[in-house]
Scaffold this motif. Structure first.
Motif, mmCIF file in Angstrom:
data_model
loop_
_atom_site.group_PDB
_atom_site.id
_atom_site.type_symbol
_atom_site.label_atom_id
_atom_site.label_comp_id
_atom_site.label_asym_id
_atom_site.label_seq_id
_atom_site.Cartn_x
_atom_site.Cartn_y
_atom_site.Cartn_z
ATOM 1 N N LEU A 257 0.915 -18.483 -1.569
ATOM 2 C CA LEU A 257 1.762 -19.151 -0.583
ATOM 3 C C LEU A 257 0.910 -20.088 0.260
ATOM 4 N N ASP A 258 1.431 -21.263 0.570
ATOM 5 C CA ASP A 258 0.749 -22.226 1.430
ATOM 6 C C ASP A 258 1.268 -22.143 2.855
ATOM 7 N N LYS A 259 0.353 -22.356 3.776
ATOM 8 C CA LYS A 259 0.661 -22.548 5.198
ATOM 9 C C LYS A 259 1.580 -21.485 5.783
ATOM 10 N N MET A 260 1.211 -20.236 5.569
ATOM 11 C CA MET A 260 1.911 -19.147 6.236
ATOM 12 C C MET A 260 1.537 -19.146 7.712
ATOM 13 N N LYS A 261 2.504 -19.286 8.584
ATOM 14 C CA LYS A 261 2.249 -19.212 10.014
ATOM 15 C C LYS A 261 1.881 -17.782 10.406
ATOM 16 N N GLY A 262 1.046 -17.647 11.396
ATOM 17 C CA GLY A 262 0.653 -16.316 11.832
ATOM 18 C C GLY A 262 1.837 -15.447 12.197
ATOM 19 N N GLU A 263 2.854 -16.047 12.823
ATOM 20 C CA GLU A 263 4.018 -15.254 13.233
ATOM 21 C C GLU A 263 4.881 -14.816 12.057
ATOM 22 N N ASP A 264 4.635 -15.369 10.874
ATOM 23 C CA ASP A 264 5.418 -15.004 9.687
ATOM 24 C C ASP A 264 4.732 -13.933 8.833
ATOM 25 N N LEU A 265 3.719 -13.303 9.372
ATOM 26 C CA LEU A 265 2.957 -12.325 8.591
ATOM 27 C C LEU A 265 3.854 -11.211 8.044
ATOM 28 N N GLU A 266 4.622 -10.578 8.929
ATOM 29 C CA GLU A 266 5.463 -9.458 8.490
ATOM 30 C C GLU A 266 6.544 -9.917 7.512
ATOM 31 N N ALA A 267 7.162 -11.049 7.819
ATOM 32 C CA ALA A 267 8.223 -11.541 6.941
ATOM 33 C C ALA A 267 7.688 -11.885 5.556
ATOM 34 N N THR A 268 6.429 -12.295 5.489
ATOM 35 C CA THR A 268 5.811 -12.631 4.205
ATOM 36 C C THR A 268 5.425 -11.384 3.417
ATOM 37 N N LEU A 269 4.844 -10.405 4.105
ATOM 38 C CA LEU A 269 4.283 -9.250 3.398
ATOM 39 C C LEU A 269 5.290 -8.135 3.146
ATOM 40 N N GLU A 270 6.307 -8.009 3.997
ATOM 41 C CA GLU A 270 7.222 -6.871 3.826
ATOM 42 C C GLU A 270 7.873 -6.838 2.444
ATOM 43 N N PRO A 271 8.397 -7.945 1.920
ATOM 44 C CA PRO A 271 8.978 -7.874 0.575
ATOM 45 C C PRO A 271 7.967 -7.465 -0.490
ATOM 46 N N LEU A 272 6.745 -7.978 -0.383
ATOM 47 C CA LEU A 272 5.716 -7.674 -1.390
ATOM 48 C C LEU A 272 5.351 -6.198 -1.353
ATOM 49 N N LEU A 273 5.211 -5.665 -0.149
ATOM 50 C CA LEU A 273 4.838 -4.257 -0.027
ATOM 51 C C LEU A 273 5.988 -3.338 -0.420
ATOM 52 N N SER A 274 7.198 -3.751 -0.140
ATOM 53 C CA SER A 274 8.356 -2.949 -0.566
ATOM 54 C C SER A 274 8.461 -2.912 -2.081
ATOM 55 N N TYR A 275 8.230 -4.056 -2.711
ATOM 56 C CA TYR A 275 8.236 -4.131 -4.172
ATOM 57 C C TYR A 275 7.131 -3.245 -4.744
ATOM 58 N N PHE A 276 5.961 -3.316 -4.109
ATOM 59 C CA PHE A 276 4.823 -2.479 -4.522
ATOM 60 C C PHE A 276 5.176 -0.997 -4.432
ATOM 61 N N LYS A 277 5.815 -0.603 -3.325
ATOM 62 C CA LYS A 277 6.205 0.802 -3.161
ATOM 63 C C LYS A 277 7.208 1.209 -4.237
ATOM 64 N N GLN A 278 8.200 0.367 -4.482
ATOM 65 C CA GLN A 278 9.226 0.664 -5.489
ATOM 66 C C GLN A 278 8.606 0.861 -6.871
ATOM 67 N N GLU A 279 7.649 -0.002 -7.234
ATOM 68 C CA GLU A 279 6.998 0.095 -8.533
ATOM 69 C C GLU A 279 6.072 1.315 -8.607
ATOM 70 N N SER A 280 5.411 1.606 -7.493
ATOM 71 C CA SER A 280 4.450 2.719 -7.473
ATOM 72 C C SER A 280 5.142 4.049 -7.739
ATOM 73 N N LEU A 281 6.361 4.186 -7.236
ATOM 74 C CA LEU A 281 7.092 5.437 -7.419
ATOM 75 C C LEU A 281 7.441 5.687 -8.884
ATOM 76 N N GLN A 282 7.420 4.610 -9.676
ATOM 77 C CA GLN A 282 7.815 4.727 -11.086
ATOM 78 C C GLN A 282 6.620 4.815 -12.032
ATOM 79 N N ARG A 283 5.398 4.717 -11.484
ATOM 80 C CA ARG A 283 4.209 4.695 -12.335
ATOM 81 C C ARG A 283 3.488 6.031 -12.305
ATOM 82 N N ALA A 284 3.044 6.464 -13.473
ATOM 83 C CA ALA A 284 2.299 7.723 -13.559
ATOM 84 C C ALA A 284 0.881 7.542 -13.044
ATOM 85 N N GLU A 285 0.275 6.370 -13.332
ATOM 86 C CA GLU A 285 -1.100 6.104 -12.908
ATOM 87 C C GLU A 285 -1.096 5.327 -11.595
#
Length: 650
Positions: free
Chosen positions: A538-566
């Motif tokens: 992503l280009d030019k993420m404003k500092g105030e957009d940190l949570e809005a940028t990372l929350e979807p990625l981390l939620s996706y990561f959590k969703q995938e992690s629950l389905q993985r054995a390793e």
């Protein structure tokens, strides 16, 4: 072999810096003349040559006043192979930081120290003091070999680690500038007493080989124009990636026989991270395996690789001058063949190695000879006294009382070693009483594995904040992880104020690269071992957009992690699923308000049990307000509801 390999110096186009180097009389002018002038700063031409002496001219942008001269000051960087700092040198640097600097020291990501805030009138005294106390700044900056890195762990019964230290020292000596300019300018020609150079190193420097030397020059390896750009070397052991080996121009891996004796080295070449925004021809690159060299030939091979870059590196366009571009443009086979012509024989095949892992050596450890060492985590490398955190005072007292050497790490931490077991309790007490956490499990892993460059206000290249911004970013990321039920998660985070990559953000699982004031390019996909290159997400993420940028990625990561054995790290997840999938998920993501989500914040929200619908306009206003205030939307709604009901909503 004569230098028939070299492109003609007469016909080759050259940048202005090349002419400055050639006309400097081997790094003497115009630094020597301008040092005598009663001014606060050097000319632009002198600044380029001053770098070779280990100093950058800077100005403190926090102190700029319209209509007044810039607040000129100088940064000094030490050259100490393998991060070795003898006690005498540390105490001298500590004194200099108070006497001439800004009261702090900073551990660099190449195992050196930096002093900031030195005035021009004090520069000579500062450098002279460093040299007189077993240190040097020569070659810590500039277009030549920089500080040679090695794993900092002081394992006394591990011959591979001892060899890594030994050869880091010897290769640093081999490639040390031979000009007398440094001692003439800073010590009035008086060369300081130093350790005797190994005879085989001196012989290697004087042995021409097949055109590796330039005859009749004060600098037999570098010539009068030195290298096209900076050149970085590391020496490590199999499996130990405490020094980010894939990011160097040249990396050597110590290989022993079954009896624990040195046989030779595996060789990597062509790594480098510096790049320029919106210039696709500049890029980060990992080093390639080149082959194997026997121990008796290692100096000749190092010289052959240096000579290849010296003679064929781009001297016209400095953005294209690092050796990584030579590897990229030629390919490994052509590069190897050219090196072999200087080397005089074929390079042997690369030998198998175990996987590399990052190690930081924090906390109390045994050296193997009955003594101990302790690794101390230093957030962003800044050695200072601030409030209850009194690291600078603690290190000084410990070094003075116990006469301990230290090794600096590539993640800007400090290792004190040669500690007698009977002194452990007292040293541990001194550190803890000064607010320093010793047990690495007590350090938030986000902090433990993070790095930031100094950036503003002193670095002239900085576009955005880094060292001063990263702690706040880490706090907010930790709060976001807690909100999402990922309290135990952590990953490698690195931040720089510009794209030059001093804190190596392009190897991080999550990298922030300054792109504009308060705006960062986001890089994803590195791994915890720092063996995989990240990519721009992503280009030019404003500092105030940190949570809005990372929350979807981390939620996706959590969703995938629950389905993985390793288990899978966040960076590995991003690399595996790919950025298209990340962007698709983020585009349709709704901020989490599901039941059974625990939010840990000052409002003590506890369990969120219900969902409430709002109109699109209200939702967008709420989202913007949450980002601006650095809070979650849930927290902001709870505060508003509490205020409306007079805190009786609970």
């Amino acid at each position: 072999m004569a230098q028939t390999l070299t492109p003609s110096a007469e016909t080759q186009k050259r940048s202005k810096v090349e002419d400055l180097k050639e006309n400097s009389n081997y790094l003497r002018e115009p630094v020597a003349s301008e040092l005598l002038e009663d001014t606060t700063h050097f000319s632009n031409d002198a600044i380029q040559i001053l770098k070779f002496h280990g100093s950058y001219q800077q100005d403190n942008r926090d102190n700029r006043v319209k209509g007044q001269e810039k607040d000129y000051q100088f940064m000094l960087r030490t050259r100490n192979p393998g991060g070795f700092i003898p006690p005498q040198l540390y105490l001298a640097l500590d004194n200099l930081s108070d006497q001439y600097g800004n009261g702090t020291l900073r551990v660099t990501t190449r195992q050196g120290f930096q002093l900031h805030g030195i005035l021009k009138k004090n520069l000579k005294a500062a450098i002279a003091t460093i040299v007189q106390n077993m240190g040097s700044t020569l070659g810590a900056c500039g277009d030549l070999n920089r500080n040679v890195m090695a794993p900092p762990a002081p394992y006394k019964t591990r011959p591979d680690y001892q060899y890594a230290w030994e050869y880091a020292d010897k290769i640093a000596d081999l490639l040390r500038p031979q000009t007398g300019a440094y001692y003439e300018i800073w010590l009035d020609g008086e060369k300081a007493i130093s350790a005797e150079e190994a005879p085989e190193v001196k012989a290697a420097r004087e042995s021409n080989g097949n055109g590796t030397l330039i005859h009749g020059k004060e600098e037999p390896i570098y010539g009068d124009r030195y290298m096209p750009r900076k050149f970085k070397i590391t020496v490590t052991v199999p499996g130990d990636n405490s020094i980010d080996l894939f990011t160097n121009d040249l990396s050597l891996v110590v290989l022993l026989n079954d009896a624990g004796e040195l046989e030779g080295f595996n060789v990597y070449a062509g790594g480098g991270l510096g790049r320029t925004h919106n210039k696709e021809e500049t890029f980060a690159r990992l080093a390639d395996p080149i082959g194997y060299v026997a121990k008796d030939d290692v100096y000749d091979l190092v010289k052959a690789i240096v000579a290849t870059q010296r003679d064929y590196g781009d001297r016209a366009e400095r953005r294209h001058a690092r050796m990584k571009y030579l590897l990229h443009d030629w390919g490994v086979d052509k590069f190897r063949q050219t090196v072999e012509r200087y080397f005089g024989k074929p390079i042997e095949p690369f030998r198998p190695l175990p996987a590399f892992e990052y190690r930081d050596y924090l906390g109390w450890n045994e050296q193997g000879d009955g003594k101990l060492f302790v690794g101390i985590s230093i957030e962003n490398g800044r050695v200072k006294d601030e409030g209850n955190f009194q690291l600078k005072s603690a290190l000084r007292e410990i070094v003075e009382r116990f006469n301990l050497p230290m090794r600096l790490t590539a993640n800007h931490n400090v290792i004190l070693y040669e500690i007698a077991p009977e002194d452990q309790i007292e040293i541990d007490r001194l550190l803890r009483d000064r607010g320093i956490t010793i047990n690495p499990t007590e350090i938030d892993p986000l902090v433990r594995y993070s790095m930031a460059c100094p950036a503003l206000p002193t670095c002239g290249l900085a576009i955005a904040e880094s060292e001063r911004a990263l702690p706040g970013f880490l706090d907010r990321i930790r709060a976001l992880l807690n909100k999402l039920g990922l309290e135990q998660e952590h990953f490698v985070i690195r931040m720089t104020g510009c794209p030059n990559g001093c804190a190596r953000p392009y190897m991080a699982e999550l990298g922030f690269v300054g792109q504009a004031p308060n705006a960062y390019q986001v890089w994803l996909g590195g791994n915890p071992s720092q063996t995989c290159l990240a990519e721009p997400y992503l280009d030019k993420m404003k500092g105030e957009d940190l949570e809005a940028t990372l929350e979807p990625l981390l939620s996706y990561f959590k969703q995938e992690s629950l389905q993985r054995a390793e288990p899978e790290s966040f960076g590995e997840f991003c690399h595996r699923v790919g950025f298209d999938a990340l962007r698709r998920f983020a585009a349709s993501y709704q901020p989490q308000t599901e039941a059974a989500t625990t939010v840990k914040d000052s409002t003590s929200l506890g369990k969120i049990r219900y969902r409430v619908g709002v109109r699109d306009r209200t939702y967008n206003l709420l989202k913007d307000a949450a980002a601006k205030n650095g809070k979650s939307m849930t927290q902001l709604v709870a505060e508003a509801v509490d205020a409306y009901f007079g805190n009786s909503a609970e």
